[in-house]
Design an enzyme around this catalytic site. Structure first.
Site, short mmCIF file in Angstrom:
data_model
loop_
_atom_site.label_atom_id
_atom_site.label_comp_id
_atom_site.label_asym_id
_atom_site.label_seq_id
_atom_site.Cartn_x
_atom_site.Cartn_y
_atom_site.Cartn_z
N CYS A 281 -1.87 16.75 48.62
CA CYS A 281 -1.80 15.82 47.50
C CYS A 281 -1.28 14.45 47.95
O CYS A 281 -1.43 13.47 47.22
CB CYS A 281 -0.92 16.39 46.39
SG CYS A 281 0.63 17.10 47.00
N GLU B 23 1.40 18.35 38.53
CA GLU B 23 1.06 17.43 39.61
C GLU B 23 -0.45 17.50 39.78
O GLU B 23 -1.00 18.58 40.00
CB GLU B 23 1.77 17.84 40.89
CG GLU B 23 1.49 16.91 42.05
CD GLU B 23 1.80 17.54 43.39
OE1 GLU B 23 0.95 17.40 44.29
OE2 GLU B 23 2.84 18.20 43.52
#
Length: 528
Positions: A303, A266
């Site tokens: 994020c 990620e």
């Protein structure tokens, strides 16, 4: 718990001899004196990997009930660390105590979720197509499918979640649930926190009589340890949360092996938020205030931080901008996780500010002498500038965002098509916006792993339906999620057994169904 600064390799405590490193308090801008952590290298990677390889078959063959109880014991052990864990994580990250308490809850919650997933057994995807010896023109053999773990998994702790995406975080929990031993590379930003949680896992391994190689915790220079881990032939998959640069480096190393392995990385996302006209007309001020709260949550170090806002210009957008300005101008500067992250935030916001056609709309309270503290910032530009300037579509990783004024919905669609892959995309809509939203949705489905309506993306629920993933570069593999029950699928592969005697089949596929699983039999769900 007395911290020693040692690595945990299987059941052993090992002090590295490749130099020392101390934890760092970003709020005081000082090192934490004790302990000094001995840094490891290739030798410690080899020890951990050899133990993991040795443990693999025994661990994956353990009863599902034992595997589930092991995960629950890890959760119990983490909770038993009490306030000491929160205090150490606070000292190493600068994150508020309340935030860390919530993150601990999420960490143990996902461990318990995966214990439930293991007990249910659905993750095995058991399927049986019984033999059809009389079928013409050719008989069908007996075919049975179940999933098995890939092998030992290397996990890299994230800087922004010292608990939930770290030593016992989602990657570790889902890999252990799959039946895969785990080797964690501790993040240098929270060494003491990592040791405490690592010991909680190590103790759970021993308590359940599992092979010691089921878990190891390594400490060392990121490049040296990371490359050695990814290159080791015993490691069969990688879980990573971090920068695009770091994720791509691991991906390159994994693909350069004689046997390439999957890297579930990620990496970066700006999480666009689309404000449609009906929603702005009815509640622009409320949206502006809620956006400011989401943008500044945790100093913007998520994020899923909403880093890009897009809307058609007009009175509604003006009201949103005024409300966001009022909320952000008084926002206090917040300590960031590390000096490096703070420096990167200052550099990225400076680049956006300097871009042609960009105006700084508002800046939060000055940090003064507070070290490593980020000011909230909001910039404004137009759609044509965004399309022409790559820097405006980059992640700033902090409490900063760019508002993009478009002339029409068609221009909004053009911008949406231009965006890179994202973890999330958000629509603020009212009933009057349904037709416009219907035009945007096919684009957003291609661009993002999670689409929200009338909210903000900074909350990521740990459950069965969650997707925390998306097209590149938000992740390296858009087929999977790193949060939620289906995160376990990253570390499994299917095996088909043809005409194998019953006594040699996995329990999940035996005719007597000793695990009492729901299985797909001749294409239909059955518990038989």
């Amino acid at each position: 718990m007395n911290l020693t600064g040692e690595m945990l390799i299987g059941a052993s405590f090992v002090r590295g001899n490749q130099g020392t490193q101390r934890a760092f308090n970003p709020a005081t801008n000082q090192e934490i004196a004790e302990p000094a952590y001995g840094m490891g290298g290739a030798q410690e990677v080899e020890q951990a990997a050899a133990l993991a390889a040795k443990a693999f078959d025994a661990y994956r063959s353990a009863p599902l009930t034992k595997r589930a109880a092991f995960l629950e014991t890890i959760a119990d052990n983490i909770m038993a660390l009490g306030d000491a864990l929160i205090e150490r994580a606070h000292a190493e990250s600068g994150l508020p105590v309340a935030r860390l308490q919530g993150e601990r809850g999420r960490t143990v919650g996902q461990l318990r979720l995966f214990a439930q997933v293991v007990r249910d057994g659905h993750f095995l995807r058991a399927a049986i197509d019984p033999a059809l010896p009389g079928r013409e023109p050719l008989p069908r053999p007996d075919l049975r499918l179940a999933k098995i773990p890939l092998g030992p998994v290397a996990v890299f702790g994230a800087s922004n979640f010292p608990l939930a995406f770290s030593v016992a975080g989602g990657d570790t929990a889902s890999a252990l649930a799959a039946g895969a031993p785990v080797i964690v590379k501790a993040h240098s930003a929270h060494l003491g926190t990592s040791e405490m949680v690592g010991r909680a896992i190590q103790q759970a391994v021993a308590a359940h009589g599992l092979p010691e190689g089921v878990f190891s915790l390594l400490i060392g220079a990121g490049r040296q340890i990371g490359e050695a881990l990814v290159a080791h032939p015993a490691v069969k998959a990688v879980g990573f949360t971090g920068s695009r640069q770091g994720g791509l480096a691991l991906l390159k190393a994994a693909n350069s092996r004689p046997e390439p392995i999957p890297v579930y990385a990620e990496m970066s996302s700006i999480n666009p938020v689309f404000l449609l006209p009906g929603a702005l007309a009815s509640r622009a001020e409320a949206i502006g205030k809620a956006f400011a709260a989401s943008l500044t949550l945790g100093a913007g170090q998520f994020c899923t931080n909403p880093g890009l806002v897009l809307a058609v210009e007009g009175a509604g957008l003006d009201r949103f901008m005024a409300a966001a300005k009022e909320a952000l101008c008084g926002a206090a500067a917040q300590t960031m996780l590390t000096p490096g992250i703070h420096d990167a935030y200052r550099s990225s916001t400076s680049a956006v500010r300097s871009a042609e056609g960009v105006t700084e709309w508002v800046r939060g309270s000055d940090a003064g002498t507070q070290p490593n503290a980020a000011q909230a910032m909001l910039f404004v530009t137009d759609a044509a500038r965004l399309l022409a300037s790559p820097v405006l579509g980059g992640e700033m990783f902090g409490p900063a965002a760019v508002v993009v004024r478009a002339r029409s919905l068609d221009e909004l669609l053009q911008v949406a098509e231009h965006l890179e892959g994202q973890l999330t995309a958000t629509l603020h809509i009212d009933a009057a916006d349904s037709d416009d939203a219907r035009r945007l949705l096919p684009v957003l489905e291609r661009k993002a792993g999670r689409i929200l309506a009338n909210g903000f993306p900074t909350g990521v629920e740990v459950c069965h339906a969650m997707v925390h993933g998306g097209p590149f570069p938000s992740t390296s593999n858009a087929m999977y999620t790193s949060v939620g029950a289906t995160a376990i699928d990253r570390f499994l592969r299917p095996v088909c057994y043809q005409d194998l005697p019953q006594e040699l089949l996995p329990q999940a596929l035996q005719a007597s169904n000793p695990l009492r699983l729901w299985r797909l039999v001749d294409g239909a769900p059955a518990r038989m």
